[in-house]
Structures are given as structure tokens and as C-alpha cells.
Design an enzyme around this catalytic site. Sequence first.
Site, short mmCIF file in Angstrom:
data_model
loop_
_atom_site.label_atom_id
_atom_site.label_comp_id
_atom_site.label_asym_id
_atom_site.label_seq_id
_atom_site.Cartn_x
_atom_site.Cartn_y
_atom_site.Cartn_z
N GLU A 216 1.66 -8.52 8.86
CA GLU A 216 1.58 -7.08 9.21
C GLU A 216 2.50 -6.23 8.34
OE1 GLU A 216 -0.75 -6.65 11.59
OE2 GLU A 216 -0.80 -8.84 11.63
N PRO B 298 0.82 -1.22 0.00
CA PRO B 298 0.00 0.00 0.00
C PRO B 298 0.85 1.27 0.00
CG PRO B 298 -0.20 -1.18 2.09
CD PRO B 298 0.59 -2.06 1.18
N ASP C 169 -10.75 1.02 -24.97
CA ASP C 169 -11.59 0.95 -23.79
C ASP C 169 -11.22 1.99 -22.74
OD1 ASP C 169 -9.35 -0.13 -22.71
OD2 ASP C 169 -10.18 -2.13 -22.42
N ARG D 263 -3.76 -8.38 -20.49
CA ARG D 263 -4.68 -8.08 -21.60
C ARG D 263 -4.07 -7.10 -22.60
NH1 ARG D 263 -7.59 -3.63 -21.10
NH2 ARG D 263 -9.56 -4.40 -21.94
#
Length: 268
Positions: A114, A87, A166, A151
Site C-alpha cells: 500500500e 506515483p 525519434d 537506449r
Amino acid sequence: MKFTILTLFPEMFAPLDCSILKRGRDEGLLVFDLVNFRDFALSRHKNVDDTPYGGGGGMVLKPEPLYAALAALPPPAGARRVALLTPQGALFSQSRAAALAAYDELVLICGHYEGFDERIRALADEEISIGDYVLTGGEPAALVVIDAVARLTPGVLGQEDAARTDSHAGGFLEHPHYTRPPLFAGQRVPEVLLSGDHAAIERWRRKESLRRTFLRRPDLVPEAVWREGDYAILEELAAEEETVRLCRPLWAGAAPPARRRKGGDRHG
Ligand code: ADE
């Protein structure tokens, strides 16, 4: 393209066996190598985590198993990029996916528990976060990255250019789509889409793509790539949507193409 995933939970990668990713693998366009780095733990009990120096709760991933797992990988067949899912990484985006798709091999390191020993960061060329929230581990984030990058690998999508048109390609959200029936639940398919007039359909799609982006994600506009003809569409949208009017400073730079002067002197 090859994806090597260093994880303690290879079973979390079952989605790689489904749908387009499975087809890409079956066709030899994608290779997935799942490495359980617990296999590289040094202790008899195969411990991969330990208590943090300095005290405090939780467990911390030890560096040795990951260093050993990475060192044991077969030599890369081409350009290899190592990414750590955390994160604290740089926010993942379509443009990062496109940049990663240029490599021959992407190695994804999934942390768990953690946190991880700070020296693990030194293994990675980059750190990736998929959003401002904390997951129980890097595995779901790795799946997101793999899907978005795979993709973009040539041949993986049926239609070669499907990935280009897209949402987010070029920086704008995609236009709305419709299929049969023409009238459903009181909602009618826009007339222009039934007209067979391809130029008018293209223009409508572009206009709705711009409208959507301004109304839903104006934050994408500064980085988006303008096309010839956008300025006229934006003037129309400004008459229809207050948001587009208020955002004029964002698109005032989408100038109409300079008109050629008679005599061909474009610089005078
Ligand atoms: N690991 C835990 N949370 C994450 C996130 N948001 N992105 C990437 N890896 C993570």
C-alpha cells in the site's frame, strides 16, 4: 551504465534479458544488479512490511531493509543517482531520461504494497512517477525508466543517432515512416519519399513531425526546440491545419533567421 534495482520481486525484471537490453548487457555496455531487499530484513521471518501507525488498512514497507540494502551496495564506480519509484514523484519524460543517462549508476528503489514508510524517501535523490495512475508496485515503472535511459547509453542502439531523431528528442513527435510496398490496402507511400531528393525528404519529414505534434500533442510545443527553416514550414502548415493556425501564439516565436544585411552590419 549500471542499473541497481532494489526490489522484492526480481523475477519481474525478466524483460532485461530480451532484445536490445540483453544485447547491451552482452556487449558490456549495460550492467543490471538485482537486489532483493527482503534479504536485508532483520526479523527471523524476513518481514519487510508492517501495519501503519495510527491505524487504517493496508501494510507499509519498513525502512530498515531498504536502508541496509543500500548501505551494502558496492561503492559506486562513478556518479550514482538514487531514484524512488512512486506515483507521487515528478513525471518521467525524455528530458529526465537524458539527464539520468549522464550518470554512471542509477539505483532504483521499487516500493510495493500500500505504501512505504516516509523515512524511505530520505534515501533517494529524486522521486519518479511514470504517469498519473497507481501500479501495484514500482517494478513496471523501473522497467520503463531503465529502458528509456539504457537506449540513450552510447553504443546501445545500433545506429548512434537513432535515439536522437525519434519521438520526443528535440521535443517534437517523430514523422511517419513507410517501407515497401509503395501501395498497400489502398494507401500510397507519399511520392516525395520515393523521389531520392534528400533535401525534399528532410523537409517533408520535418513538416510532418511538426504537423503531428500540433495535432496530437500541442502541450509539447512550448518546450520543443525550433530549427532554422521551421517558420516557413509553420506558415505552410497554418494554411493547411486550423489547429496550427489557432496555435499561432505558440510558434510566433519561431522566427526566421535574421537576414544578413549588405555590408555585414547585423547590429545596426
Ligand atoms: N508505483 C506505483 N505507481 C507508480 C507510478 N505511476 N509511477 C512510479 N511508481 C509507481
